[in-house]
Write a protein that holds these residues in place. Sequence first.
Motif, short mmCIF file in Angstrom:
data_model
loop_
_atom_site.label_atom_id
_atom_site.label_comp_id
_atom_site.label_asym_id
_atom_site.label_seq_id
_atom_site.Cartn_x
_atom_site.Cartn_y
_atom_site.Cartn_z
N GLU A 195 -2.59 0.21 -4.44
CA GLU A 195 -3.33 0.45 -3.25
C GLU A 195 -4.50 -0.27 -2.76
O GLU A 195 -4.55 -0.76 -1.74
CB GLU A 195 -3.54 2.03 -3.03
CG GLU A 195 -2.36 2.89 -2.99
CD GLU A 195 -2.67 4.28 -2.97
OE1 GLU A 195 -3.83 4.83 -3.08
OE2 GLU A 195 -1.68 5.11 -3.08
N PHE A 240 0.62 -1.26 0.08
CA PHE A 240 -0.27 0.07 -0.02
C PHE A 240 0.68 1.42 -0.18
O PHE A 240 0.68 2.26 -0.74
CB PHE A 240 -0.86 0.04 1.14
CG PHE A 240 -1.58 1.22 1.39
CD1 PHE A 240 -2.89 1.23 0.46
CD2 PHE A 240 -1.82 2.30 2.09
CE1 PHE A 240 -3.93 2.26 0.81
CE2 PHE A 240 -2.34 2.96 2.20
CZ PHE A 240 -3.60 3.27 1.55
N ASN A 279 -1.48 3.28 -9.29
CA ASN A 279 -1.20 3.76 -7.68
C ASN A 279 -2.81 3.36 -7.16
O ASN A 279 -2.71 2.73 -6.08
CB ASN A 279 -1.13 5.48 -7.56
CG ASN A 279 -2.32 6.17 -8.19
OD1 ASN A 279 -2.70 5.99 -9.19
ND2 ASN A 279 -2.85 7.11 -7.62
#
Length: 397
Positions: free
Chosen positions: A245, A161, A241
């Motif tokens: 995540e 993450f 991203n």
Amino acid sequence: MVQIWLVELLKGMGKLFLHPVLYYLVFLAGILGVMRVKRERKNFHIRAQDAYFELRQVFPLGLVVGMILSVVVVTAGITVPFAAILLIAGFTLLWSLTTNVRLMSPVYTVGAAFFTIILLAENNWSIPLFSNAFDSISDKVYPSVVVVLGLLLIAEGILIFKNGSKGTSPKITKSKRGQSVGAHEVKRLWMLPLFLLIPGDALQLPFDWWPVFHLGANEYSLILVPFAIGFHQQIKGMLPNEAIELHGRRVIVLGVLISLLSIVGYWYPLLSIVVAALAVIGRESLALITIMKDDSLPFYFSKKNNGLMIIGIIPESPASKMGLKTGEIITKANGVLVRDEKSFYEALQKNRAHCKLEVLDTKGEIRFVQRALYEGDHHELGVLFVQDEHKYKEKIG
């Protein structure tokens, strides 16, 4: 008592540098960096990050997370047989030979070590040079190994993450129709050092020099173990991203679930076997779900009719300093509509001292960025696009 703990902590930290996994991870991270640079140069004639990027990611965040988990493990008095430490290191080396970085996740190394301990204990097998360590294990199940597995899963999710989306690598691939499209890939290795309590005197031979201390009537050794955490994900249908995540959050949830269930194993040891199997199945299922979900989405990094899709930004380049981001679309350059790389660079030549771009961001909103250009600046601003079909063929030819 405080002095004893401080001395043992210092000795345990010093012995970390004798562990082969530490140096092996550094070597593998260097190999990953070199391979990535070669692929990026093949696709774009330039690398996005330098070859040492993966190497720089191995330690910093892992050290912080490892120290936090060490406090939890030592404070809770979680003890792990030395045989498990040996087997985890062995499986880390073994799984790495598959060249699949993802298999170096703790769920596969620690999980394999857990089931191997049970198999060895049941059959009274031993391993040369380390017979003392394996003779000390009984035929009981070790729930503590599964507890450590759950905690390492949480750590893996945090690392994914927080660090997984940093510096993802752009690449050119082919769609099912044979068109050139873009994707992002991340191959990452982290080293997570974890203090573990080793019960008894299993380290006496061939480790006579290892510190041994007593807590009450029990004898323990304190050892700082470098755990390897490997991660690999390819993203085609989302912003990198966001996809990474999301994957990290899912791994954290799985880790919390496994950690909670593993505690019950102290009262019902056989349940630890079920929990360990659930951890492996769960982690593999998350990887499969991520792949299937990504495959079901349309390609995010593909040619657009309203401008040029940015697939990557070179660090410290004019584009980076202008605040351009991966996934944005450049619609105008110096007031000229751009639809391909040729028209984009022709527009830049209209004013070699200044650049003004109209950009459609990832939320679909228009913004303007501009910057003075100086001698020595990257002649292409440092922006990577999905290549035209003929240019891509030239680069892979």
